[in-house]
Scaffold this motif. Structure first.
Motif, PDB file in Angstrom:
ATOM      1  N   ARG A   1       0.838  -1.183   0.000  1.00 52.26           N
ATOM      2  CA  ARG A   1       0.000   0.000   0.000  1.00 52.26           C
ATOM      3  C   ARG A   1       0.872   1.230   0.000  1.00 52.26           C
ATOM      4  NH1 ARG A   1      -1.881   2.324   4.631  1.00 52.26           N
ATOM      5  NH2 ARG A   1      -1.388   0.392   5.757  1.00 52.26           N
ATOM      6  N   THR A   2       0.698   2.087  -1.011  1.00 51.76           N
ATOM      7  CA  THR A   2       1.529   3.279  -1.172  1.00 51.76           C
ATOM      8  C   THR A   2       1.122   4.340  -0.161  1.00 51.76           C
ATOM      9  OG1 THR A   2       1.813   2.825  -3.524  1.00 51.76           O
ATOM     10  CG2 THR A   2       2.261   5.065  -2.779  1.00 51.76           C
ATOM     11  N   THR A   3       2.106   4.929   0.523  1.00 57.68           N
ATOM     12  CA  THR A   3       1.901   6.042   1.462  1.00 57.68           C
ATOM     13  C   THR A   3       2.875   7.163   1.125  1.00 57.68           C
ATOM     14  OG1 THR A   3       3.465   5.071   3.029  1.00 57.68           O
ATOM     15  CG2 THR A   3       1.110   4.464   3.282  1.00 57.68           C
ATOM     16  N   LYS A   4       2.869   8.250   1.972  1.00 60.45           N
ATOM     17  CA  LYS A   4       3.783   9.365   1.738  1.00 60.45           C
ATOM     18  C   LYS A   4       5.226   8.960   1.964  1.00 60.45           C
ATOM     19  CE  LYS A   4       0.401  12.878   3.070  1.00 60.45           C
ATOM     20  NZ  LYS A   4       0.091  14.006   4.006  1.00 60.45           N
ATOM     21  N   ASP A   5       5.427   8.034   2.878  1.00 62.85           N
ATOM     22  CA  ASP A   5       6.783   7.641   3.217  1.00 62.85           C
ATOM     23  C   ASP A   5       7.287   6.472   2.385  1.00 62.85           C
ATOM     24  OD1 ASP A   5       6.591   9.564   5.148  1.00 62.85           O
ATOM     25  OD2 ASP A   5       5.968   8.125   6.716  1.00 62.85           O
ATOM     26  N   LEU A   6       6.369   5.673   1.789  1.00 62.08           N
ATOM     27  CA  LEU A   6       6.775   4.454   1.088  1.00 62.08           C
ATOM     28  C   LEU A   6       5.957   4.290  -0.174  1.00 62.08           C
ATOM     29  CD1 LEU A   6       8.484   1.820   1.150  1.00 62.08           C
ATOM     30  CD2 LEU A   6       6.563   0.734   2.335  1.00 62.08           C
TER      31      LEU A   6
ATOM     32  N   LYS B   1      -6.429  -2.918   5.466  1.00 62.77           N
ATOM     33  CA  LYS B   1      -5.844  -3.983   6.267  1.00 62.77           C
ATOM     34  C   LYS B   1      -4.595  -4.585   5.630  1.00 62.77           C
ATOM     35  CE  LYS B   1     -10.256  -5.277   8.368  1.00 62.77           C
ATOM     36  NZ  LYS B   1     -11.211  -6.370   8.638  1.00 62.77           N
ATOM     37  N   VAL B   2      -4.174  -4.025   4.500  1.00 63.81           N
ATOM     38  CA  VAL B   2      -2.976  -4.511   3.831  1.00 63.81           C
ATOM     39  C   VAL B   2      -1.768  -3.739   4.365  1.00 63.81           C
ATOM     40  CG1 VAL B   2      -1.830  -4.798   1.599  1.00 63.81           C
ATOM     41  CG2 VAL B   2      -4.304  -5.104   1.789  1.00 63.81           C
ATOM     42  N   SER B   3      -0.697  -4.458   4.605  1.00 67.98           N
ATOM     43  CA  SER B   3       0.524  -3.791   5.082  1.00 67.98           C
ATOM     44  C   SER B   3       1.112  -2.914   3.987  1.00 67.98           C
ATOM     45  CB  SER B   3       1.550  -4.838   5.533  1.00 67.98           C
ATOM     46  OG  SER B   3       1.022  -5.631   6.583  1.00 67.98           O
ATOM     47  N   ARG B   4       1.889  -1.906   4.417  1.00 65.88           N
ATOM     48  CA  ARG B   4       2.478  -1.026   3.421  1.00 65.88           C
ATOM     49  C   ARG B   4       3.390  -1.803   2.479  1.00 65.88           C
ATOM     50  NH1 ARG B   4       4.890   3.646   7.136  1.00 65.88           N
ATOM     51  NH2 ARG B   4       5.343   1.780   8.372  1.00 65.88           N
TER      52      ARG B   4
ATOM     53  N   GLY C   1       4.428  -8.982   5.324  1.00 70.33           N
ATOM     54  CA  GLY C   1       3.476  -8.228   6.131  1.00 70.33           C
ATOM     55  C   GLY C   1       3.006  -9.000   7.342  1.00 70.33           C
ATOM     56  N   LYS C   2       2.050  -8.367   8.085  1.00 67.40           N
ATOM     57  CA  LYS C   2       1.526  -8.989   9.293  1.00 67.40           C
ATOM     58  C   LYS C   2       0.463 -10.049   8.968  1.00 67.40           C
ATOM     59  CE  LYS C   2       2.298  -4.891  12.157  1.00 67.40           C
ATOM     60  NZ  LYS C   2       1.669  -3.890  13.038  1.00 67.40           N
ATOM     61  N   ARG C   3      -0.330  -9.790   7.926  1.00 61.23           N
ATOM     62  CA  ARG C   3      -1.410 -10.710   7.581  1.00 61.23           C
ATOM     63  C   ARG C   3      -0.924 -11.784   6.618  1.00 61.23           C
ATOM     64  NH1 ARG C   3      -6.360  -9.139   9.194  1.00 61.23           N
ATOM     65  NH2 ARG C   3      -6.539  -7.016  10.025  1.00 61.23           N
ATOM     66  N   ALA C   4      -1.630 -12.930   6.628  1.00 60.32           N
ATOM     67  CA  ALA C   4      -1.253 -14.055   5.763  1.00 60.32           C
ATOM     68  C   ALA C   4      -1.676 -13.783   4.332  1.00 60.32           C
ATOM     69  CB  ALA C   4      -1.896 -15.345   6.270  1.00 60.32           C
TER      70      ALA C   4
END
Length: 449
Positions: A352-357, A371-374, A393-396
């Motif tokens: 998931r695209t954010t300002k930092d990544l 709920k998807v990790s960055r 990520g945290k989720r499977a």
């Protein structure tokens, strides 16, 4: 005299004896009442009275309207006392009047007789009676006759005894059998059992060679009194062949007896049987109808096969998993419901695209990805042409329904289903480009070796 207590308007005529003295005024008077008569036309009892034999024979006047009248016991006493005639209590007799309609009450049939009345049809009764007359054995009837439904030996015995000893059921059965169509009766009689006398006459015919139909016709004409009236030369020949098959003819011996070596195996008997003899006559109308039906079905199948390619376009548009055209720079495609992600490098990141990544495959374009990790995972292409996905990520991540936990990796195949936080994708591989890569890798490994 008028009796005010009389209940009905009735004419009363009393017999006169020589010892009686009755005035003419009393004899001519008519007893009547003003009450309306509300009684039935005929009563249930008739009261007759007479005097003893010592008295003179009474002279009773007949009513003018020829209508039978009755008089109750109480009214009779009152009328006799008022007329001056002694009460004939001791000399009166009461005779019940017979009913105009005789009641016909027949004894109901027993429960055992009516229990299976509905199951036994007239055709079953006719088949039972005919077979018993032919074989004189209920066990043979139970084994050899096919009824409309399955009856046990006990039920057949009970039905036979019912037809013999229950008059009511027997009359009903005979009446129903008389109403059967002649063709139905002929069909049932043609399938009845063969008697011992009939089989003895057929057993005399030699087993070899197979006799023609004229032999059985002559046998039937000479012994018309022995054979059943429904027998025909063809039916006799068919039963003779059946007896021959089971070695029941006089000139036959059962294999394996009288010093013979072995029993004939079933395979040899099966080879001797001809399928043409077992088959019945062909029905040309039926054959033509089956041919037309088969032709119509084949035509429909060919039409559907021609339309498969047209319907495939619609199916691919709805499902979204149709094979895609790849260019020379696309290694694989991660295809979702709305977005296609092209993999043009050996390694891409998913998340998931954010300002930092920022990631190569932004799952927010496909749907809700909160709920998807960055940085959910990484897809990498090895030198041997295999694709692997790494869960970071945290989720499977589910690959074809199999969960891949954090820190683990799994191989991706063509058309593998990738599910991340409820978002589903199909992983499609450019097999032509991957095959070229594998060939180059093989050449390099050979050169290094």
């Amino acid at each position: 005299m008028d009796n005010p207590t009389a209940s009905n308007s009735v004419d009363i005529d009393f017999p006169l004896t020589p010892t009686m003295e009755v005035s003419s005024s009393d004899a001519n008077k008519r007893r009547s009442s003003s009450r309306s008569i509300k009684r039935r036309k005929f009563d249930d009892e008739l009261v007759e009275y007479s005097f003893s034999s010592k008295d003179v024979e009474p002279m009773v006047k007949k009513p003018q309207n020829n209508r039978s009248r009755t008089l109750s016991q109480s009214n009779f006493y009152e009328a006799s006392s008022s007329a001056g005639v002694p009460s004939p209590i001791d000399k009166r007799r009461i005779i019940p009047r017979p009913s105009s309609k005789k009641s016909r009450k027949s004894k109901p049939p027993s429960h055992a007789a009516t229990k299976d009345l509905g199951r036994w049809k007239p055709t079953d009764d006719l088949a039972l009676i005919t077979a018993v007359i032919q074989s004189n054995d209920l066990q043979h009837v139970h084994r050899g006759i096919k009824f409309s439904c399955k009856f046990t030996l006990q039920e057949i015995q009970q039905r036979w005894y019912t037809l013999l000893y229950e008059p009511t059921i027997s009359k009903l059965a005979m009446s129903a059998m008389r109403n059967l169509h002649p063709d139905v009766i002929a069909n049932i009689e043609s399938k009845t059992l063969y008697s011992k006398e009939e089989q003895q006459l057929l057993a005399v015919i030699k087993s070899t060679p197979t006799p023609p139909l004229s032999v059985f016709e002559d046998l039937l004409n000479k012994n018309s009194l022995v054979f059943h009236r429904a027998r025909t030369p063809k039916s006799l020949m068919a039963h003779w062949l059946l007896m021959k098959q089971y070695y029941l003819l006089d000139d036959q011996t059962v294999p394996g007896t009288h010093g013979e070596k072995s029993v004939i195996p079933f395979s040899e008997l099966e080879e001797n049987m001809h399928d043409i003899e077992l088959q019945g006559p062909k029905d040309e109308a039926l054959e033509e109808e089956l041919f037309l039906s088969d032709r119509k079905e084949k035509k429909e199948i060919r039409t559907l096969e021609a339309e498969v390619s047209r319907w495939q376009v619609l199916v691919d548009a709805v499902s979204g998993i149709a094979p895609q055209e790849f260019d020379n720079h696309t290694l694989a495609v991660l295809k979702g419901r709305l977005v296609r992600y092209l993999m043009r490098s050996r390694q891409i990141t998913i998340g998931r695209t954010t300002k930092d990544l920022s990631v190569d495959v932004d799952l927010t374009l496909e749907g809700p990805a909160s709920k998807v990790s960055r940085q959910q995972g990484t897809i990498r292409l090895r030198n041997n042409g295999d694709f692997f996905i790494m869960n970071e990520g945290k989720r499977a991540i589910y690959i074809d329904g199999r969960p891949i936990l954090a820190g683990n990796k799994y191989r991706l195949n063509d058309n593998s289903v990738v599910e991340i936080a409820g978002l589903r994708f199909v992983f499609l591989i450019n097999m032509e480009l991957i095959s070229v890569i594998r060939q180059e890798a093989a050449k390099m490994s050979m050169a290094n070796s």
